[in-house]
Design a protein around this motif. Sequence first.
Motif, PDB file in Angstrom:
ATOM      1  N   GLY A  28      -3.686 -11.142 -26.554  1.00  0.00           N
ATOM      2  CA  GLY A  28      -3.334 -11.952 -25.439  1.00  0.00           C
ATOM      3  C   GLY A  28      -3.698 -13.338 -25.481  1.00  0.00           C
ATOM      4  O   GLY A  28      -4.466 -13.777 -26.493  1.00  0.00           O
ATOM      5  N   VAL A  29      -3.748 -14.186 -24.601  1.00  0.00           N
ATOM      6  CA  VAL A  29      -3.858 -15.636 -24.453  1.00  0.00           C
ATOM      7  C   VAL A  29      -4.413 -16.007 -23.092  1.00  0.00           C
ATOM      8  O   VAL A  29      -3.963 -15.389 -22.303  1.00  0.00           O
ATOM      9  CB  VAL A  29      -2.764 -16.540 -25.015  1.00  0.00           C
ATOM     10  N   ALA A  30      -5.195 -17.095 -23.148  1.00  0.00           N
ATOM     11  CA  ALA A  30      -5.729 -17.525 -21.747  1.00  0.00           C
ATOM     12  C   ALA A  30      -6.115 -19.012 -21.711  1.00  0.00           C
ATOM     13  O   ALA A  30      -6.219 -19.486 -22.755  1.00  0.00           O
ATOM     14  CB  ALA A  30      -7.139 -16.733 -21.465  1.00  0.00           C
ATOM     15  N   SER A  31      -5.786 -19.459 -20.608  1.00  0.00           N
ATOM     16  CA  SER A  31      -5.827 -21.123 -20.491  1.00  0.00           C
ATOM     17  C   SER A  31      -7.099 -21.717 -19.676  1.00  0.00           C
ATOM     18  O   SER A  31      -7.162 -22.561 -19.516  1.00  0.00           O
ATOM     19  CB  SER A  31      -4.493 -21.739 -20.213  1.00  0.00           C
ATOM     20  N   THR A  32      -7.580 -20.442 -18.990  1.00  0.00           N
ATOM     21  CA  THR A  32      -9.025 -20.916 -18.443  1.00  0.00           C
ATOM     22  C   THR A  32     -10.078 -20.053 -18.626  1.00  0.00           C
ATOM     23  O   THR A  32      -9.823 -18.832 -19.308  1.00  0.00           O
ATOM     24  CB  THR A  32      -8.563 -20.801 -16.799  1.00  0.00           C
ATOM     25  N   GLY A  33     -11.203 -20.075 -18.117  1.00  0.00           N
ATOM     26  CA  GLY A  33     -12.292 -19.346 -18.517  1.00  0.00           C
ATOM     27  C   GLY A  33     -12.196 -18.039 -17.375  1.00  0.00           C
ATOM     28  O   GLY A  33     -12.244 -16.984 -17.797  1.00  0.00           O
ATOM     29  N   ALA A  34     -11.528 -18.069 -16.368  1.00  0.00           N
ATOM     30  CA  ALA A  34     -11.314 -17.156 -15.495  1.00  0.00           C
ATOM     31  C   ALA A  34     -10.258 -16.164 -15.839  1.00  0.00           C
ATOM     32  O   ALA A  34     -10.564 -14.853 -15.984  1.00  0.00           O
ATOM     33  CB  ALA A  34     -10.870 -17.239 -13.824  1.00  0.00           C
ATOM     34  N   GLU A  35      -9.165 -16.663 -16.464  1.00  0.00           N
ATOM     35  CA  GLU A  35      -8.349 -15.847 -17.407  1.00  0.00           C
ATOM     36  C   GLU A  35      -8.886 -15.155 -18.492  1.00  0.00           C
ATOM     37  O   GLU A  35      -8.519 -14.114 -18.732  1.00  0.00           O
ATOM     38  CB  GLU A  35      -6.956 -16.782 -17.559  1.00  0.00           C
ATOM     39  N   ALA A  36      -9.701 -15.850 -19.196  1.00  0.00           N
ATOM     40  CA  ALA A  36     -10.209 -15.396 -20.547  1.00  0.00           C
ATOM     41  C   ALA A  36     -10.874 -14.185 -20.111  1.00  0.00           C
ATOM     42  O   ALA A  36     -11.161 -12.994 -20.851  1.00  0.00           O
ATOM     43  CB  ALA A  36     -11.134 -16.535 -21.186  1.00  0.00           C
ATOM     44  N   ILE A  37     -11.870 -14.227 -19.012  1.00  0.00           N
ATOM     45  CA  ILE A  37     -13.012 -13.092 -18.596  1.00  0.00           C
ATOM     46  C   ILE A  37     -11.970 -11.887 -18.206  1.00  0.00           C
ATOM     47  O   ILE A  37     -12.243 -10.727 -18.694  1.00  0.00           O
ATOM     48  CB  ILE A  37     -13.862 -13.563 -17.619  1.00  0.00           C
ATOM     49  N   ALA A  38     -10.897 -11.956 -17.572  1.00  0.00           N
ATOM     50  CA  ALA A  38     -10.073 -11.027 -17.181  1.00  0.00           C
ATOM     51  C   ALA A  38      -9.581 -10.110 -18.411  1.00  0.00           C
ATOM     52  O   ALA A  38      -9.407  -9.089 -18.479  1.00  0.00           O
ATOM     53  CB  ALA A  38      -9.092 -11.316 -16.059  1.00  0.00           C
ATOM     54  N   ARG A  39      -8.901 -11.068 -19.188  1.00  0.00           N
ATOM     55  CA  ARG A  39      -8.390 -10.560 -20.368  1.00  0.00           C
ATOM     56  C   ARG A  39      -9.241  -9.754 -21.405  1.00  0.00           C
ATOM     57  O   ARG A  39      -8.894  -8.772 -21.999  1.00  0.00           O
ATOM     58  CB  ARG A  39      -7.534 -11.692 -21.137  1.00  0.00           C
ATOM     59  N   VAL A  40     -10.465 -10.239 -21.436  1.00  0.00           N
ATOM     60  CA  VAL A  40     -11.502  -9.884 -22.452  1.00  0.00           C
ATOM     61  C   VAL A  40     -11.616  -8.310 -21.488  1.00  0.00           C
ATOM     62  O   VAL A  40     -11.611  -7.211 -22.496  1.00  0.00           O
ATOM     63  CB  VAL A  40     -12.843 -10.623 -22.313  1.00  0.00           C
ATOM     64  N   HIS A  41     -11.851  -8.142 -20.419  1.00  0.00           N
ATOM     65  CA  HIS A  41     -12.147  -6.988 -19.718  1.00  0.00           C
ATOM     66  C   HIS A  41     -10.852  -5.937 -19.788  1.00  0.00           C
ATOM     67  O   HIS A  41     -10.974  -4.608 -20.040  1.00  0.00           O
ATOM     68  CB  HIS A  41     -12.493  -6.843 -18.318  1.00  0.00           C
ATOM     69  N   ASP A  42      -9.747  -6.314 -19.965  1.00  0.00           N
ATOM     70  CA  ASP A  42      -8.389  -5.783 -20.172  1.00  0.00           C
ATOM     71  C   ASP A  42      -7.913  -5.188 -21.266  1.00  0.00           C
ATOM     72  O   ASP A  42      -7.424  -4.233 -21.564  1.00  0.00           O
ATOM     73  CB  ASP A  42      -7.244  -6.544 -19.166  1.00  0.00           C
ATOM     74  N   LEU A  43      -8.245  -6.429 -22.323  1.00  0.00           N
ATOM     75  CA  LEU A  43      -7.558  -6.058 -23.620  1.00  0.00           C
ATOM     76  C   LEU A  43      -8.670  -5.738 -24.596  1.00  0.00           C
ATOM     77  O   LEU A  43      -8.236  -5.061 -25.790  1.00  0.00           O
ATOM     78  CB  LEU A  43      -6.829  -7.560 -24.082  1.00  0.00           C
ATOM     79  N   THR A  44      -9.991  -5.874 -24.474  1.00  0.00           N
ATOM     80  CA  THR A  44     -10.995  -5.569 -25.343  1.00  0.00           C
ATOM     81  C   THR A  44     -10.553  -5.956 -26.508  1.00  0.00           C
ATOM     82  O   THR A  44     -10.508  -5.083 -27.687  1.00  0.00           O
ATOM     83  CB  THR A  44     -11.354  -4.019 -25.297  1.00  0.00           C
ATOM     84  N   PRO A  45     -10.652  -7.287 -27.090  1.00  0.00           N
ATOM     85  CA  PRO A  45     -10.157  -7.903 -28.254  1.00  0.00           C
ATOM     86  C   PRO A  45     -11.476  -7.704 -29.314  1.00  0.00           C
ATOM     87  O   PRO A  45     -12.655  -7.331 -28.868  1.00  0.00           O
ATOM     88  CB  PRO A  45      -9.992  -9.133 -27.999  1.00  0.00           C
ATOM     89  N   ASP A  46     -11.201  -8.025 -30.364  1.00  0.00           N
ATOM     90  CA  ASP A  46     -12.359  -7.653 -31.263  1.00  0.00           C
ATOM     91  C   ASP A  46     -13.056  -8.986 -31.319  1.00  0.00           C
ATOM     92  O   ASP A  46     -14.179  -9.082 -31.783  1.00  0.00           O
ATOM     93  CB  ASP A  46     -11.801  -7.361 -32.839  1.00  0.00           C
ATOM     94  N   VAL A  47     -12.430 -10.032 -31.440  1.00  0.00           N
ATOM     95  CA  VAL A  47     -12.654 -11.462 -31.723  1.00  0.00           C
ATOM     96  C   VAL A  47     -11.782 -12.435 -30.433  1.00  0.00           C
ATOM     97  O   VAL A  47     -10.674 -12.261 -30.199  1.00  0.00           O
ATOM     98  CB  VAL A  47     -12.407 -12.005 -33.041  1.00  0.00           C
ATOM     99  N   VAL A  48     -12.713 -13.492 -29.822  1.00  0.00           N
ATOM    100  CA  VAL A  48     -11.970 -14.332 -29.225  1.00  0.00           C
ATOM    101  C   VAL A  48     -12.280 -15.546 -29.680  1.00  0.00           C
ATOM    102  O   VAL A  48     -13.256 -16.003 -30.170  1.00  0.00           O
ATOM    103  CB  VAL A  48     -12.744 -14.248 -27.665  1.00  0.00           C
ATOM    104  N   LEU A  49     -11.085 -16.436 -29.709  1.00  0.00           N
ATOM    105  CA  LEU A  49     -11.162 -17.996 -30.064  1.00  0.00           C
ATOM    106  C   LEU A  49     -11.237 -18.703 -29.034  1.00  0.00           C
ATOM    107  O   LEU A  49     -10.564 -18.563 -28.182  1.00  0.00           O
ATOM    108  CB  LEU A  49     -10.034 -18.279 -30.980  1.00  0.00           C
TER     109      LEU A  49
END
Length: 118
Positions: A31-52
């Motif tokens: 996934g991708v995100a362009s804001t902090g709020a989107e990033a936090i939501a995607r982290v919870h939904d997608l459970t990535p190993d690494v976030v750039l």
Amino acid sequence: MSMRCLLVDDSARFLEAARALLERGGVQVVGVASTGAEAIARVHDLTPDVVLVDLDLDGESGFDLARRIAGGAIAVILISTHSLEDFQELIAASPAHGFLHKSALSAGAIRELLGREE
């Protein structure tokens, strides 16, 4: 097993280019995100190993975002067009696993920072 990655940057152009580059290198961009709020939501939904996370997110601090999402099994790597020397102390004090200049971004560079072989 492929590394699962979330990209966080306010540039749609960079997100597209980085996704293509990393996927060619064997990193699964979930996934991708362009804001902090989107990033936090995607982290919870997608459970990535690494976030750039880009240091500059159109008025938001990548450092603040890194503090909010780092921990557990999720690694954070800070990215920027700024040089490491510009932010070295802040990066060292952050929970991030490290820093990559955007021009040095690659699947291999991410694996090296995380100490993973694939």
